[in-house]
Design an enzyme around this catalytic site. Structure first.
Site, short mmCIF file in Angstrom:
data_model
loop_
_atom_site.label_atom_id
_atom_site.label_comp_id
_atom_site.label_asym_id
_atom_site.label_seq_id
_atom_site.Cartn_x
_atom_site.Cartn_y
_atom_site.Cartn_z
N ASP A 155 -46.12 26.13 -17.65
CA ASP A 155 -46.92 25.58 -18.87
C ASP A 155 -48.18 26.13 -19.01
O ASP A 155 -48.79 26.52 -17.99
CB ASP A 155 -47.19 24.11 -18.60
CG ASP A 155 -48.16 23.41 -19.61
OD1 ASP A 155 -48.28 24.06 -20.67
OD2 ASP A 155 -48.70 22.26 -19.36
N SER A 162 -50.59 16.17 -22.04
CA SER A 162 -51.42 17.03 -22.92
C SER A 162 -52.61 16.26 -23.21
O SER A 162 -53.48 15.92 -22.24
CB SER A 162 -50.62 17.50 -24.10
OG SER A 162 -51.18 18.87 -24.85
N HIS A 183 -44.44 22.16 -20.62
CA HIS A 183 -45.53 21.40 -20.89
C HIS A 183 -44.93 19.73 -20.95
O HIS A 183 -44.05 19.51 -21.42
CB HIS A 183 -45.74 21.62 -22.38
CG HIS A 183 -47.23 21.05 -22.65
ND1 HIS A 183 -48.36 21.20 -21.88
CD2 HIS A 183 -47.54 20.30 -23.73
CE1 HIS A 183 -49.53 20.91 -22.27
NE2 HIS A 183 -48.98 20.25 -23.51
#
Length: 489
Positions: free
Chosen positions: A423, A167, A448
């Site tokens: 995601d 991320s 994710h």
């Protein structure tokens, strides 16, 4: 006068061959079962002003050296916008492969998050205190910390360091390799939306992909039920305009605090939106507790309660209550629903809000057609005005593109960009390589940064393949590093 923290003496000590640097009895195991020691480094507050050397803060970092051998690689996690222990315990891939590579693990906390607060309790006081919260300063922190480790632990002086991150941490891992190629020989950048900035992509992609996740799990009925819920809660005159209606909706949702104002109703809607988004990000194939305690494929479970797309009023709200309880009360421990509770666990939402208002403006919008949300148009000028009012800062519209190159990755090398098709952020990731040394991995059944999580018997083949690609590239980077060292002697 700046607050200066008193730093205790920090020493890693000499490495003893074939023995852990930190005796097991002195280490701390979290709920994940991973053992590590916690350390503090006297970090420079402002790396880009040569007048501020005296101003330091304590940066936290975690170390595990169970399998480390002199000269073996150091896997370095570039900390996200949150408590570093949280990411340490949820990045099992690094732990899984540590023995194979005889690697030391280091998890570095990002300044202004977790316990790495430059000004203690005053760190978020105002823009003057928060002004050192930038990705550029964080990357410099990582570079300085690596230099310190190489000097303080002689056995790592010849070690190749490899960056890992997911991320925002994945963005930092990639940018770290770009900006500080002498610090890390490569980077595993998972679910990194480095192409999510102003004028770089369709701002609607995030919510479109999220909606598709719900359609894939529960068909059109599930997404339609959620789309209908916004009208039911906010635009229904019965629920919205009267005290009686707001009390009833509070009772139906079993809220810990009743809704009293119009704003409270809108906050309920925003809270629901965050829940659906987070579910799309953590739609893992096995039970997990990254944000909350959730079952395997949680969207599938959620959507079982939202199959009647014709439901309205009380019936629809009862269906929503059952659905959202999967997210916040799957274990059955809560007697009421607390919408003041963050839906994003240990993330530092306030710090990220400041970063978004300065250098990390990522436009997201909703059209209500390709997605299951109410229409929302992103307007940069309005956003920048709200940031000015909130933080007293000026949002730099194109700063991240200027700093990190935007679409132009021709000068980068030794980075693996991985993205899961489930995601919501994958639409803003690097999906096409511009260089033989930039690798792109798509994970068909991945949410994710699933590839950075601990291996599980329920993992889909697509994530197993991705991890094998990661390992292959790590081996190549290590071999390349040693060949270069050999040729320079």
């Amino acid at each position: 006068m700046w607050l200066r923290l008193m730093i205790l003496f920090i020493g890693i000590g000499a490495l003893i061959s074939n023995k852990p640097l930190f005796p097991k009895q002195n280490r701390k195991a979290k709920e994940s079962g991973y053992y590590y020691t916690t350390h503090w480094f006297p970090q420079t507050l402002d790396h880009f002003s040569f007048r501020s050397e005296d101003y330091q803060f304590a940066q936290r970092y975690l170390i595990n050296d169970d399998y480390f051998k002199p000269g073996a690689p150091v896997f370095f996690y570039t900390g996200n916008e949150g408590d570093i222990t949280w990411f340490c315990n949820n990045t099992g891939f690094m732990w899984d492969i540590a023995e194979e590579f005889s690697a030391m693990l280091v998890f570095a906390e990002h300044r202004y998050y977790g316990e790495s607060m430059p000004f203690g309790s005053d760190s978020y006081k105002d823009a003057s205190h928060l002004g050192y919260l930038t990705s550029e300063q964080a990357l410099a922190d990582f570079a300085v910390l690596i230099d310190y480790i190489k000097v303080s632990v002689p056995a790592t002086s010849e070690s190749p360091f490899i960056a890992f991150g997911g991320s925002y941490g994945g963005m930092l891992a990639a940018w770290f390799r770009m900006k500080y190629p002498a610090s890390v020989v490569g980077a595993i950048s998972s679910s990194a939306p480095i192409l999510a900035f102003v004028d770089m992509n369709d701002c609607e992609l995030f919510y479109q992909i999220s909606t598709n996740d719900f359609k894939l799990a529960g068909g059109n009925a599930c997404a339609t039920s959620i789309r209908n819920s916004w009208q039911t809660i906010v635009h229904s005159r019965y629920f919205f305009v009267s005290d009686t209606g707001r009390l009833k909706i509070s009772e139906l949702f079993k809220l810990c605090k009743p809704l009293k104002t119009f704003d409270d109703v809108y906050n309920l809607n925003n809270w629901f939106s965050e829940v659906w988004v987070n579910l799309a990000m953590v739609n893992y194939p096995y039970p997990a507790n990254f944000l909350e305690d959730l079952p395997a494929w949680p969207i599938n479970v959620i959507c079982k309660h939202l199959q009647n797309s014709n439901a309205t009023g009380d019936e629809l709200i009862r269906n929503l209550v059952n659905a959202v309880n999967v997210y916040f009360n799957f274990t059955g421990q809560s007697s009421c629903l607390n919408i003041e509770q963050q839906a994003s666990g240990s993330l530092g939402d306030q710090g990220w809000d400041f970063q978004a208002c300065t250098e990390m403006a990522m436009p997201l919008c909703q059209d209500g057609i390709r997605d299951m949300w109410l229409p929302y148009k992103y307007d940069f000028d309005d956003f920048a005005t709200s940031c000015k009012q909130k933080w007293g800062v000026t949002t730099r519209k194109y700063w991240s593109q200027s700093q990190y190159g935007g679409f132009n990755l021709n000068g980068a090398s030794n980075i693996v960009f991985s993205n899961g098709k489930l995601d919501p952020w994958s639409g803003y990731g690097v999906l096409k390589s511009q260089s033989p040394t930039i690798k792109v991995v798509m994970i068909d059944d991945g949410a994710h940064h699933l590839d950075l999580r601990k291996s599980n018997s329920l993992d889909p083949q697509s994530v197993i393949d991705a991890r094998n690609i990661h390992k292959s590239n790590i081996h190549s980077w290590i071999n390349e590093y040693h060949m270069q060292k050999k040729n320079t002697i």
